[in-house]
Each structure stands twice: as C-alpha cells, then as structure tokens.
Design an enzyme around this catalytic site. Structure first.
Site, PDB file in Angstrom:
ATOM      1  CG  HIS A  16      -0.378   0.259   2.537  1.00 22.22           C
ATOM      2  ND1 HIS A  16      -1.116   0.533   3.655  1.00 22.22           N
ATOM      3  CD2 HIS A  16       0.911   0.255   2.973  1.00 22.22           C
ATOM      4  CE1 HIS A  16      -0.347   0.695   4.696  1.00 22.22           C
ATOM      5  NE2 HIS A  16       0.892   0.534   4.325  1.00 22.22           N
ATOM      6  CB  CYS A  35       3.284   5.000   5.736  1.00 23.70           C
ATOM      7  SG  CYS A  35       3.796   3.966   7.097  1.00 23.70           S
ATOM      8  CG  HIS A  41       5.310   0.570   2.612  1.00 25.36           C
ATOM      9  ND1 HIS A  41       4.660   1.750   2.352  1.00 25.36           N
ATOM     10  CD2 HIS A  41       4.764   0.101   3.763  1.00 25.36           C
ATOM     11  CE1 HIS A  41       3.783   1.991   3.303  1.00 25.36           C
ATOM     12  NE2 HIS A  41       3.815   1.002   4.172  1.00 25.36           N
ATOM     13  CG  HIS A  43       2.670  -3.404   6.210  1.00 26.43           C
ATOM     14  ND1 HIS A  43       3.608  -2.994   7.120  1.00 26.43           N
ATOM     15  CD2 HIS A  43       2.215  -2.276   5.616  1.00 26.43           C
ATOM     16  CE1 HIS A  43       3.702  -1.679   7.096  1.00 26.43           C
ATOM     17  NE2 HIS A  43       2.878  -1.210   6.182  1.00 26.43           N
ATOM     18  CG  ASP A  81      -2.214 -13.514   0.206  1.00 22.68           C
ATOM     19  OD1 ASP A  81      -1.379 -12.835   0.835  1.00 22.68           O
ATOM     20  OD2 ASP A  81      -2.017 -14.697  -0.133  1.00 22.68           O
ATOM     21  CG  HIS A  82       0.863 -12.663  -2.735  1.00 21.30           C
ATOM     22  ND1 HIS A  82       0.488 -13.360  -1.611  1.00 21.30           N
ATOM     23  CD2 HIS A  82       2.150 -13.003  -2.962  1.00 21.30           C
ATOM     24  CE1 HIS A  82       1.494 -14.084  -1.187  1.00 21.30           C
ATOM     25  NE2 HIS A  82       2.527 -13.899  -1.981  1.00 21.30           N
ATOM     26  CD  GLU A 126       0.403  -0.994   8.655  1.00 20.67           C
ATOM     27  OE1 GLU A 126      -0.412  -0.621   7.804  1.00 20.67           O
ATOM     28  OE2 GLU A 126       1.059  -0.204   9.351  1.00 20.67           O
TER      29      GLU A 126
HETATM   30 NI    NI Z   1       2.465   0.662   5.635  1.00 17.98          NI
END
Ligand code: NI
Length: 137
Positions: A16, A35, A41, A43, A81-82, A126
């Site tokens: 995100h 962020c 990036h 998580h 996911d992914h 997160e």
């Molecule tokens: Ni983040």
C-alpha cells in the site's frame, strides 16, 4: 447455552501507500512519513476474526471454524493477499489504506456472513508491534 467467542487467525501480505490525494505532496510526506513512499511498501498482516454466539447443543460449536476459515478466505484473503490495497482491491477504492480503514472495510464484508453468530471483534496487525482492533461501532 453459554455464549462463547471463537477466533480464527489468518495471514496475508499486501502492499500500500498511505496517501491522501486531497492534500499536497509535502503535507502527505509530513503526515505519513515512510508510509507515503510513492513506490509502495508491503506488510505481512495478521487478522484475528472473533465471532460470538450461543453454543449449538448438537455440535458444541459456536461457529464451525472450518466454515469461518472459508468465509474469511472468500471475503478477504482471496481479494487482498499479494495485492496492492491502493490499486487492486475494489472495496478500498478511494479510501486511504491505513490499518484503521482496512479493518473497518473488513468488518463490513464479514459481519453479514457469520450469522447466526455475531462478529464480535477484528484485530488487524500491520507489524508485530502495531495493531488495530474494531468491534463495529
Ligand atoms: Ni504501511
């Protein structure tokens, strides 16, 4: 029958960028720091889904955890996911993908799917140090 809470834990990873398009770039950078990185990036998220209800006297279950696993997979992990929350996830369109906004969106998807039990709490990690929790209020 006693009322009991049962929890299913699922894990997924996603990318995100925390960014408010209504604000100038320098303010986004100041508010969101790393962020706000324009090139995303990722998580490794952990989500705990807790449902509450009376135990079924026939099964001794509140909610079959295999069924809960399937619900969370269909409604959440198969979609996120992914993936990239900003680009790939329809229910996050035009929403800043903070952990808070993500958990509220998850609630809206899951709450109608766990009847006759009730969705009691979602906890979304997160990182191993940061999590949010939501109970639908
Ligand atoms: Ni983040």
């Amino acid at each position: 029958m006693p009322t009991v809470t049962v929890t299913r834990r699922v894990r997924f990873n996603a990318a995100h960028r925390v960014h408010n398009p209504a604000l100038p770039d320098d303010e986004n950078a100041r508010l969101f720091g790393k962020c706000n990185n324009p090139n995303w990036h990722g998580h490794n998220y952990t989500l705990d889904v807790s449902v509450e209800g009376p135990m079924d006297p026939k099964t001794g279950y509140v909610f079959d955890l295999a069924k809960l696993k399937a619900v969370v997979q269909k409604e959440i992990t198969d979609i996120v996911d992914h993936r990239n929350f900003n680009l790939d996830v329809p229910f996050m369109k035009d929403v800043i993908p903070t952990t808070e906004n993500i958990v509220v969106a998850f609630w809206k998807l899951l709450a109608p799917k766990v009847a006759p039990a009730a969705l009691k709490r979602l906890v979304l990690w997160e990182t191993e140090n940061n999590y949010v929790e939501y109970d639908g209020r």
